[in-house]
Design an enzyme around this catalytic site. Structure first.
Site, PDB file in Angstrom:
ATOM      1  N   HIS A  75       1.663   4.473  -2.819  1.00 37.58           N
ATOM      2  CA  HIS A  75       1.791   5.924  -2.645  1.00 37.58           C
ATOM      3  C   HIS A  75       3.187   6.369  -3.101  1.00 37.58           C
ATOM      4  CE1 HIS A  75      -1.908   6.736  -0.500  1.00 37.58           C
ATOM      5  NE2 HIS A  75      -1.597   5.991   0.541  1.00 37.58           N
ATOM      6  N   HIS A 116       0.832  -1.200   0.000  1.00 39.55           N
ATOM      7  CA  HIS A 116       0.000   0.000   0.000  1.00 39.55           C
ATOM      8  C   HIS A 116       0.878   1.266   0.000  1.00 39.55           C
ATOM      9  CE1 HIS A 116      -3.609   2.358   1.511  1.00 39.55           C
ATOM     10  NE2 HIS A 116      -2.619   3.170   1.821  1.00 39.55           N
ATOM     11  N   GLU A 117       1.783   1.329   0.948  1.00 32.37           N
ATOM     12  CA  GLU A 117       2.644   2.525   1.025  1.00 32.37           C
ATOM     13  C   GLU A 117       3.552   2.617  -0.198  1.00 32.37           C
ATOM     14  OE1 GLU A 117       1.740   4.622   3.005  1.00 32.37           O
ATOM     15  OE2 GLU A 117       0.551   3.339   4.330  1.00 32.37           O
ATOM     16  N   HIS A 173       3.455   6.647  -6.762  1.00 32.28           N
ATOM     17  CA  HIS A 173       2.693   7.824  -7.194  1.00 32.28           C
ATOM     18  C   HIS A 173       3.568   9.079  -7.062  1.00 32.28           C
ATOM     19  CE1 HIS A 173      -1.580   9.857  -6.874  1.00 32.28           C
ATOM     20  NE2 HIS A 173      -1.117   9.879  -8.099  1.00 32.28           N
TER      21      HIS A 173
END
Ligand SMILES: [Zn+2]
Length: 725
Positions: free
Chosen positions: A509, A505-506, A512
């Site tokens: 990010h 998940h991190e 991104h």
């Protein structure tokens, strides 16, 4: 100057374990009474200050070893003074306003301040101490104050407005046009175009809200700390694992001490065999900050009233209407309708779960709220016989991280190479990201371990955003933080499967931020993404963790190299939907509560005198069953009353529509690395930042609007009949 970013660094960053998301700047609430006043700093005070020097470090990372606590305040002051001078020069420029001398100039202003505040914001999250905590209380109000002053600078806004009015004839490229649009919108939404008298009212409201949210947050912290269960007898620790007992053992008191922070609370509620103590902790948790002197209910009411008033002054029906205007959901009704579509099957499922647990208990006693966690776990073990110790040997940190890197390579053609960089803590590891042609894209720094000086949870942040203004290309410095327990010396770090999902998940990010091709910090990477979209690029990658092709890559036994048996993975998948009715219901209950507090008109808000009565009415209206507490109640909902999530708590679930539907695209292509789908994902999501409105970015990736069915299926709920909306 990334206005939104600085605002995002306030209480929001301090209090939440939410990650990655920086909402677009809205009327800011962390303003304080500190007037825009004389800030001064002498050359002597700046002598030897590393923030005043060029950083001759690999990739330009901060020279952590030489930065001391005492360096922050003088550098912040200097940064503010420089920024003020830059803003004044823009506002009073005798030349006619142009895109370059106004919009780009504002974007480029505040370089020193951004440099100091990014470092400060990161370090206070990972390695804080009392001195830094005290500095936070001084520095954040100063930063907010500066942002407010810029937003309300009449001459500056007049120039922004003038450029905006010429926009059709300026021949701007897409990124320029977007910067102009977002910059102008930020001013308008802060109230810059209103009459001086209304602006003053808004400023006063901001100040009052700011002190109320601070008080709310302090009550919340004090009330959370005020209660502990001290356990000394055998019957009081019945069921508690050695790990947990080790973590809560208090040498001084010679007792196990369990407090109200979320992770201790959950662990105790799951493990404890002592029903009486579970009830005690449960009540202490849910009745926090309801008593006289620290009653947050009164504060919540006043904050909601002020927000409603401010929204009215800005021309909106309610605070929620104001907040959602720039989000994907667009209106509070759309967000509420969406929540209810998931709420209905979730609540039905929760009722079945309640029946199953009562059946397990028999007629010994009537199942109650404080039994839920404990019996849900018992049922999970009975049905899936799954415990973390069975999977952990297959989930070694280095392998999991290498798996995430390999996934990025197969999807996007990018490669990570370990590099030697001195981080903020000895446990930090750094990797350079290169594009398909081997060009530098950014630096990725990971800090995986828990320690006392670090806040809880997991998050992504940056030390430096990507930018390319005036031909000076800067690539980002991105961090990922987890809170894994440090293994004993010489032993490997073995993870729980849920930690693996968090890492991916991190990492999402992180990509991104790292892969962004946006040249303006205002909407590069995760900045400028609406809150109900920004979790999508992170949540999406969690889907890869349980795919057989990925398990082959990363889930290998740390001693035998054997791949995790598929049967174990299947059990994880099935078990992941266990208790989903409860989890969905407690989350949506809090989301609905948040929305309803912020959908109030001025008149409606004025009628409320009792926060708990309002809450009860709202939740009963939706049919919440008494055995389930909303994840947060009005008296301790710090996300919305002390942080930046007001009318935005629903966003995590909204992002889940996108990630479930987005992963569906790969499933339909029958290849989790499908090149065509991955290419669109790269271009329209990971590289695109906030280039266009989120629904358009998503449509360009997916080729269609998202549908809610994959989310419902993913949670194991029945999909509504056709025609349901
Ligand atoms: Zn996140």
């Amino acid at each position: 100057m990334k206005i939104s970013r600085l605002i995002g660094l306030g209480l929001i960053a301090l209090m939440l374990s939410a990650c990655g998301g920086k909402d677009e700047g809205s009327a800011t609430e962390e303003a304080t009474e500190a007037a825009v006043d004389e800030i001064s700093v002498s050359d002597a005070e700046l002598e030897g200050n590393p923030f005043m020097q060029e950083w001759d470090t690999p990739y330009g990372v901060p020279p952590f070893a030489v930065i001391e606590n005492a360096h922050y305040m003088p550098a912040v002051k200097k940064g503010i003074l420089e920024q003020r001078a830059e803003i004044e020069a823009i506002a009073n420029n005798p030349e006619a306003p142009t895109f370059e001398n106004t919009i780009v100039a504002i974007e480029a202003a505040g370089e020193l301040l951004t440099k100091v505040s990014s470092t400060f914001g990161n370090i206070t999250s990972t390695d804080t101490d009392d001195e830094l905590r005290a500095l936070e209380a001084q520095i954040y109000p100063m930063l907010t104050q500066e942002n407010n002053a810029i937003r309300f600078n009449q001459a500056l806004f007049a120039r922004v407005q003038a450029v905006y009015e010429q926009r059709e004839s300026l021949d701007l490229d897409e990124q320029d046009a977007r910067l102009l649009e977002l910059s102008h919108r930020g001013f308008i939404r802060s109230g810059a175009a209103l009459s001086p008298d209304v602006k003053q009212q808004i400023a006063d409201i901001n100040t009052e809200i700011s002190s109320l949210t601070t008080e709310y947050g302090q009550n919340w912290v004090l009330e959370t700390k005020a209660f502990t269960l001290e356990l000394t007898k055998d019957e009081e620790i019945a069921g508690l694992s050695d790990d947990f007992k080790g973590a809560v053992w208090d040498e001084e008191n010679e007792a196990w001490v369990v407090g109200l922070n979320r992770s201790s609370y959950e662990t105790f509620m799951v493990q404890s065999e002592n029903r009486e103590l579970r009830e005690k902790l449960f009540d202490a948790y849910r009745l926090r900050a309801t008593a006289e002197e620290r009653d947050n209910g009164k504060l919540a009411i006043r904050i909601a009233q002020l927000r409603a008033k401010r929204a009215e002054l800005l021309g909106y029906e309610s605070h929620a209407h104001y907040q959602l205007e720039t989000r994907m959901a667009k209106t509070p009704q759309a967000a509420e309708d969406f929540l209810l579509r998931v709420w209905r099957p979730g609540l039905e499922q929760a009722k079945l779960e309640r029946t199953d647990m009562q059946a397990m208990i028999g007629d010994e006693f009537t199942f109650a709220g404080h039994d839920w966690w404990h019996y849900a776990e018992k049922l999970r073990l009975e049905r899936y016989a799954l415990d973390d110790n069975a999977t952990k040997p297959y989930l070694k940190l280095e392998n999991v991280r290498a798996g995430a890197f390999e996934m990025a390579k197969r999807l996007f053609g990018v490669t990570f190479v370990e590099v030697d960089v001195e981080g903020w803590n000895p446990v930090v590891e750094s990797f350079e990201l290169k594009d398909t042609d081997g060009n530098h894209l950014g630096l990725f720094m990971t800090d995986m371990y828990a320690r006392d000086s670090k806040r809880g949870g997991a998050w992504m942040n940056d030390y430096r955003s990507a930018s390319n203004i005036g031909g000076e290309e800067v690539r980002p410095l991105i961090t990922n933080n987890l809170n894994l327990p440090q293994p004993p010396t010489g032993e490997p770090t073995l993870m729980r499967f849920s930690d693996v999902e968090t890492l991916f998940h991190e990492f999402g990010h992180g990509l991104h931020g790292l892969m962004t091709q946006i040249r303006y910090p205002t909407f590069a990477g995760t900045s400028g993404s609406p809150r109900d979209y920004v979790e999508f690029p992170a949540q999406l990658l969690e889907h890869w963790t349980s795919q057989p092709e990925m398990l082959e890559i990363y889930a290998r036994h740390y001693e035998t190299d054997e791949v995790m048996p598929i049967e174990l993975v299947e059990r994880i998948r099935l078990a992941s939907n266990h208790n989903q009715g409860f989890l969905t219901t407690e989350f949506i209950a809090a989301s609905l509560l948040d929305l309803r507090w912020h959908m109030l008109s001025v008149e409606e808000a004025a009628q409320i005198t009792d926060a708990r009565a309002f809450e009860k009415e709202v939740l009963e209206g939706y049919g919440l069953i008494p055995e389930i507490e909303p994840r947060y109640r009005s008296n301790y909902f710090s996300h919305i009353f002390a942080g930046g999530y007001s009318a935005g708590y629903y966003a995590y679930l909204w992002s889940e529509i996108l990630d479930a539907d987005g992963f569906e695209a790969f499933k339909q292509a029958e290849d989790i690395f499908d090149p065509a789908t991955a290419a669109r994902l790269k271009k329209w999501v990971y590289e695109a930042g906030g280039l266009r409105d989120a629904d358009e970015l998503y449509r360009n990736f997916r080729g269609q609007d998202p549908s809610i069915e994959p989310l419902l299926e993913g949670r194991g709920f029945a999909v509504e009949e056709a025609g349901g909306n």
